[in-house]
Scaffold this motif. Structure first.
Motif, short mmCIF file in Angstrom:
data_model
loop_
_atom_site.label_atom_id
_atom_site.label_comp_id
_atom_site.label_asym_id
_atom_site.label_seq_id
_atom_site.Cartn_x
_atom_site.Cartn_y
_atom_site.Cartn_z
N VAL A 107 -8.52 9.65 2.28
CA VAL A 107 -9.19 8.22 1.84
C VAL A 107 -10.49 7.75 2.52
N LEU A 108 -11.20 7.35 1.55
CA LEU A 108 -12.38 7.17 2.12
C LEU A 108 -12.33 5.77 3.04
N ASN A 109 -13.08 6.09 4.24
CA ASN A 109 -13.05 5.02 5.37
C ASN A 109 -14.03 3.77 5.01
N SER A 110 -14.98 4.05 3.77
CA SER A 110 -15.94 3.12 3.64
C SER A 110 -15.11 1.85 2.53
N CYS A 111 -14.37 2.25 1.63
CA CYS A 111 -13.73 1.55 0.67
C CYS A 111 -12.18 1.56 0.66
N GLY A 112 -11.56 2.65 1.09
CA GLY A 112 -10.24 2.86 1.29
C GLY A 112 -9.62 3.34 0.04
N HIS A 113 -10.13 4.05 -0.82
CA HIS A 113 -9.97 4.59 -2.02
C HIS A 113 -9.68 6.06 -1.75
N VAL A 124 0.12 10.24 -6.89
CA VAL A 124 -0.44 11.34 -6.68
C VAL A 124 -2.09 11.09 -7.35
N GLU A 125 -3.06 11.41 -6.57
CA GLU A 125 -4.36 11.19 -6.95
C GLU A 125 -5.30 12.25 -7.20
N ARG A 126 -6.14 12.37 -8.12
CA ARG A 126 -7.04 13.56 -8.41
C ARG A 126 -8.36 13.36 -8.10
N CYS A 127 -9.19 14.06 -7.59
CA CYS A 127 -10.72 13.84 -7.51
C CYS A 127 -11.67 13.57 -8.61
N ARG A 128 -12.06 12.44 -8.73
CA ARG A 128 -12.97 11.97 -9.82
C ARG A 128 -14.65 12.32 -9.79
N ALA A 129 -14.87 13.23 -8.70
CA ALA A 129 -16.27 13.43 -8.98
C ALA A 129 -16.62 14.35 -9.93
N THR A 130 -17.79 14.33 -10.31
CA THR A 130 -18.10 15.31 -11.76
C THR A 130 -18.69 16.50 -11.41
N ARG A 131 -18.33 17.53 -11.92
CA ARG A 131 -19.01 18.98 -11.54
C ARG A 131 -19.09 19.86 -12.79
N ASP A 132 -20.28 20.02 -13.25
CA ASP A 132 -20.58 20.91 -14.29
C ASP A 132 -19.95 19.83 -15.57
N GLU A 171 0.92 -1.12 -0.11
CA GLU A 171 0.16 0.07 0.03
C GLU A 171 0.89 1.23 0.01
N LEU A 172 2.11 0.98 0.23
CA LEU A 172 2.97 2.28 0.29
C LEU A 172 3.05 2.76 -1.14
N CYS A 173 3.00 2.18 -2.09
CA CYS A 173 3.07 2.99 -3.46
C CYS A 173 1.83 3.52 -3.81
N SER A 174 0.54 2.94 -3.33
CA SER A 174 -0.73 3.68 -3.43
C SER A 174 -0.68 5.00 -2.46
#
Length: 797
Positions: free
Chosen positions: A79-85, A60-68, A53-56
């Motif tokens: 990190v989301l507690n529900s799934c760890g992503h 660098v991660e960017r938000c994947r939510a959709t806006r407009d 998990e150290l590599c993860s």
């Protein structure tokens, strides 16, 4: 394949350094509060994280939510507690119900997020915020990929700085070396490669070297305020070295260029660490600025060392023939020269392997670094100052020779302060020994090496007092040789016995010659004879045990081609020493075998040809009489008589010397007539007709007289002579008067290897010998010896 493509696209070592790149300031950054909860939780998270998990965490991660109708694109720090992503930024996580990656529902209540490890370390102060701000300025893909690597480097830096080096080592063994650890994500696949860890080691070492360069250029007082920083760097270098050892284990059965690169990096790191530790010791003692040296200046020190070298050359015994280049290089040298030459050999080996001058910035004097490469390390002694000594010793040579380097440093300290009051400098030696764990034996050994180099009598006496305590199986064989040179053969013999070098183990030919010389000089002629017999037997047995007789001519330790060479060298050495010490009458009574006898015959006859006025030839005649070998005795008499008669006719001798020579010739002739009558009639006829057996022809060929033009230059006859009394048990009493007048050359040192003879009674172009001994004698320049001899020769041991 994607993983290989990533290796070709990204060069992390050339990217921006989140640690600040090349450091020009040693100002300590703001330290995190290790007693705070945030720091403790971040370190616990790092220590307990699953390494895959150290590599993860570093990616660098960017938000994947959709806006407009387009994605948010912000950097994801949680990190989301529900799934760890790590798929949503903190703002978008409040309005989204599902994870954009796995579509797992996000709980409406409770804590939805927890910070990613990298940002957790930033908040705790373990990673600088400026590092993250630089990453956020990067927009192109390549730089984002570089940012991933740099974030992993930042996590490695945290582990290195907080005694978690084992985490990096396990990352190499459990992740990089695990063939099952793969990923379809090109970024993760690249982070799983061990090249990332190797580049981190290079980057970190370069960063530490840059900081050390700044510290080393400070004054002593300023350096003292940074001792804690030097200690921290020492720990960091040790950690990087541990990681490199783990990396090397993955290439242990390989000859790849990557293994070669790792070994060079490891070597430089270890040398930098060893150098830093000695620098720290020097800083604590203010570079000995408050401890006065016994030398007024460097020039006077150079002059004293030059005198020691000259004295060593003058007192050195003649060298043995056919020595390898390594031995001849160290002939008539000081201990300090030999030690520095060993470091230089290792340094040249490293340069041949492709060593870069990565350690050059650590030299305070760049000119010293260049001189040490051009002129050699031995040319640097005596060192200009304490800092120069540390730079020359600990930035050159192999890191495996650290004990030898410490011994040389102690030698330098002894040389700098010896004869000064003990209370002014002894505590310096004691502290250095305690700091680096140097044993008393090693300490006294370094002192002994210095004392034996010092050409003063009180230094020699002090060394002799220390030798009983330090002598053992590891005793340097040159100690006995130097003691012999300095006129202490009894002490040299005790050193050989204390060290166990009594023939029970294989030695080099140089050590064997030294052992024989010591025993003869101590009057132990029989023991010297038995010692050479035992050594030659062991050499011969070793040859035939190693292989078939066809391979028996292979060199033993690269020194002698066959065991016959050992016999020739050692027997000739005994003969020459016995001639010098008037022990020939005892020597000819020893039980020589046929292999040894031919070299004894050659040596004695050769010396008799060079100076027929001596009794050496008649003693060779007695040698065959004692063994009832009348034919050989007759042959020797015939050759001696022709030489002596011609010598008398071409030289004006004093009445007594002439009478002695004619008397010896007459007595030998009478004995020849008597023992010929004891031979069988067939042999009597052969001897009278001048027909000799084949073995005598062979022996005669070995000592055939050389062309007369090869003789050395003539000296004028010396005035005066010495009255010598032969021992009462001498086998030669029956041939000469008990008290005889001998020419001074009879007491001179015999012809030796690498020397030249000047016979005061020989005229140019009249006489000579073609023996191997004479060929060696006429090949070298002359020098004056100090041992009651007039033979001038130049030699090296």
């Amino acid at each position: 394949m994607k993983r290989n493509q990533m290796n070709g696209r990204v060069s992390p070592s050339s990217s921006a350094d989140c640690g600040g790149g090349t450091v020009r300031s040693t100002a300590s950054p703001r330290q995190p509060n290790y007693s705070g909860r945030a720091v403790q939780e971040a370190l616990e998270h790092l220590a307990s994280i699953d390494l895959i998990e150290l590599c993860s965490e570093a990616k660098v991660e960017r938000c994947r939510a959709t806006r407009d109708l387009r994605s948010c694109g912000r950097y994801v720090q949680h990190v989301l507690n529900s799934c760890g992503h790590a798929s949503l930024c903190s703002e978008c996580s409040q309005r989204c119900d599902l994870c954009p990656i796995c579509r797992t529902p996000i709980p409406k209540t409770g804590i939805r997020l927890h910070p990613r490890l990298y940002y957790e370390c930033i908040e705790a102060g373990l990673i600088s915020k400026r590092c993250d701000e630089r990453f956020k300025e990067k927009e192109d893909v390549d730089n984002e990929l570089t940012a991933d690597v740099q974030r992993l480097y930042s996590l490695f830096d945290v582990a290195l700085g907080n005694n978690l080096v084992s985490l990096i080592c396990h990352y190499v063994t459990d992740i990089c070396m695990d063939e099952s650890a793969v990923s379809s994500d090109p970024v993760i696949a690249f982070l799983l490669d061990e090249v990332v860890v190797k580049d981190w080691c290079k980057r970190t070492f370069k960063k530490i070297t840059a900081e050390l360069e700044v510290i080393y250029n400070l004054e002593a007082e300023e350096m003292k305020t940074r001792l804690s920083l030097l200690l921290k760097f020492s720990v960091h270098l040790a950690g990087i070295s541990n990681v490199l050892e783990v990396l090397e284990s993955s290439f242990k059965d390989s000859l790849s260029a990557r293994l070669h690169d790792l070994q060079l990096l490891q070597e430089n790191i270890l040398k930098a660490k060893q150098h830093m530790e000695v620098i720290a010791w020097c800083v604590r003692h203010h570079f000995l600025e408050n401890v006065r040296s016994r030398y007024t200046n460097l020039l006077s020190w150079h002059s004293v060392v030059h005198e020691r070298k000259s004295a060593a050359v003058k007192r050195a015994w003649p060298d043995i023939p056919n020595q390898p280049a390594e031995s001849s290089m160290l002939a008539a040298s000081l201990f300090i020269e030999d030690a520095l030459a060993n470091l230089e050999i290792e340094q040249n080996h490293m340069q041949e392997m492709g060593e870069e001058s990565e350690l050059a910035p650590l030299h305070k004097d760049g000119g010293l670094f260049c001189r040490s490469k051009l002129k050699g390390l031995a040319a640097c002694y005596p060192f200009e100052n304490l800092r120069a000594a540390v730079d020359v010793l600990f930035l050159h040579g192999s890191s495996d020779l650290v004990l030898a380097k410490q011994a040389i440093f102690l030698y330098y300290l002894f040389d700098r302060h010896w004869t000064m009051p003990d209370e002014s400098w002894r505590h310096i030696i004691d502290d250095f020994s305690a700091t680096f764990g140097i044993t008393r034996h090693s300490l006294l050994e370094s002192l002994t090496f210095y004392l034996l180099d010092d050409n003063k009598d009180d230094a020699l006496q002090e060394a002799c007092n220390l030798l009983p305590e330090i002598s053992g199986p590891s005793t340097h064989p040159k100690i006995a040789q130097v003691l012999l040179d300095r006129g202490s053969p009894e002490t040299a013999l005790m050193v050989l016995r204390w060290s166990g070098h009594d023939g029970s183990q294989m030695v080099s030919i140089s050590d064997a010659v030294t052992a024989v010389r010591v025993r003869v000089e101590c009057g132990l002629l029989t023991e010297a004879f038995m010692h050479q017999r035992m050594l030659c037997t062991k050499v011969r047995e070793n040859k035939f045990k190693a292989g078939s007789p066809q391979n028996a001519s292979n060199d033993l330790k690269g020194e002698c081609r066959t065991w016959e060479n050992w016999v020739e060298i050692l027997v000739t050495e005994i003969c020459c020493l016995c001639i010098k010490n008037n022990l020939v009458d005892r020597m000819i009574g020893l039980p020589w075998n046929s292999n040894e006898e031919k070299y004894l015959h050659k040596c004695l006859l050769d010396y008799a040809f060079h100076d027929p006025s001596t009794t050496i030839g008649s003693l060779l005649f007695v040698f065959y009489l004692q063994r009832y070998r009348y034919v050989e005795a007759c042959h020797v008499h015939s050759k001696l008589q022709s030489e002596e008669q011609e010598f008398i006719s071409h030289n004006s001798l004093s009445g007594e010397a002439l009478s002695r020579m004619r008397s010896a010739i007459h007595r030998r002739a009478e004995l020849v007539v008597q023992f010929i009558q004891l031979l069988p009639k067939v042999q009597q006829e052969q001897v009278k007709a001048g027909i000799l057996p084949p073995e005598i022809h062979k022996m005669s060929g070995e000592v055939e007289i050389q062309e007369r033009a090869d003789l050395p230059m003539v000296q004028e006859p010396k005035s005066g002579s010495l009255l010598v009394s032969l021992p009462a048990n001498s086998s030669f009493v029956s041939l000469t008067n008990r008290n005889i007048m001998l020419n001074p050359s009879a007491l001179e040192t015999p012809p030796r290897f690498g020397s030249s003879i000047k016979n005061p009674h020989l005229e140019l172009g009249k006489y000579g010998s073609s023996s191997v001994l004479h060929q060696r004698l006429s090949s070298s320049p002359e020098r004056t010896q100090q041992r009651q001899v007039s033979v001038k020769q130049k030699c090296q041991i």
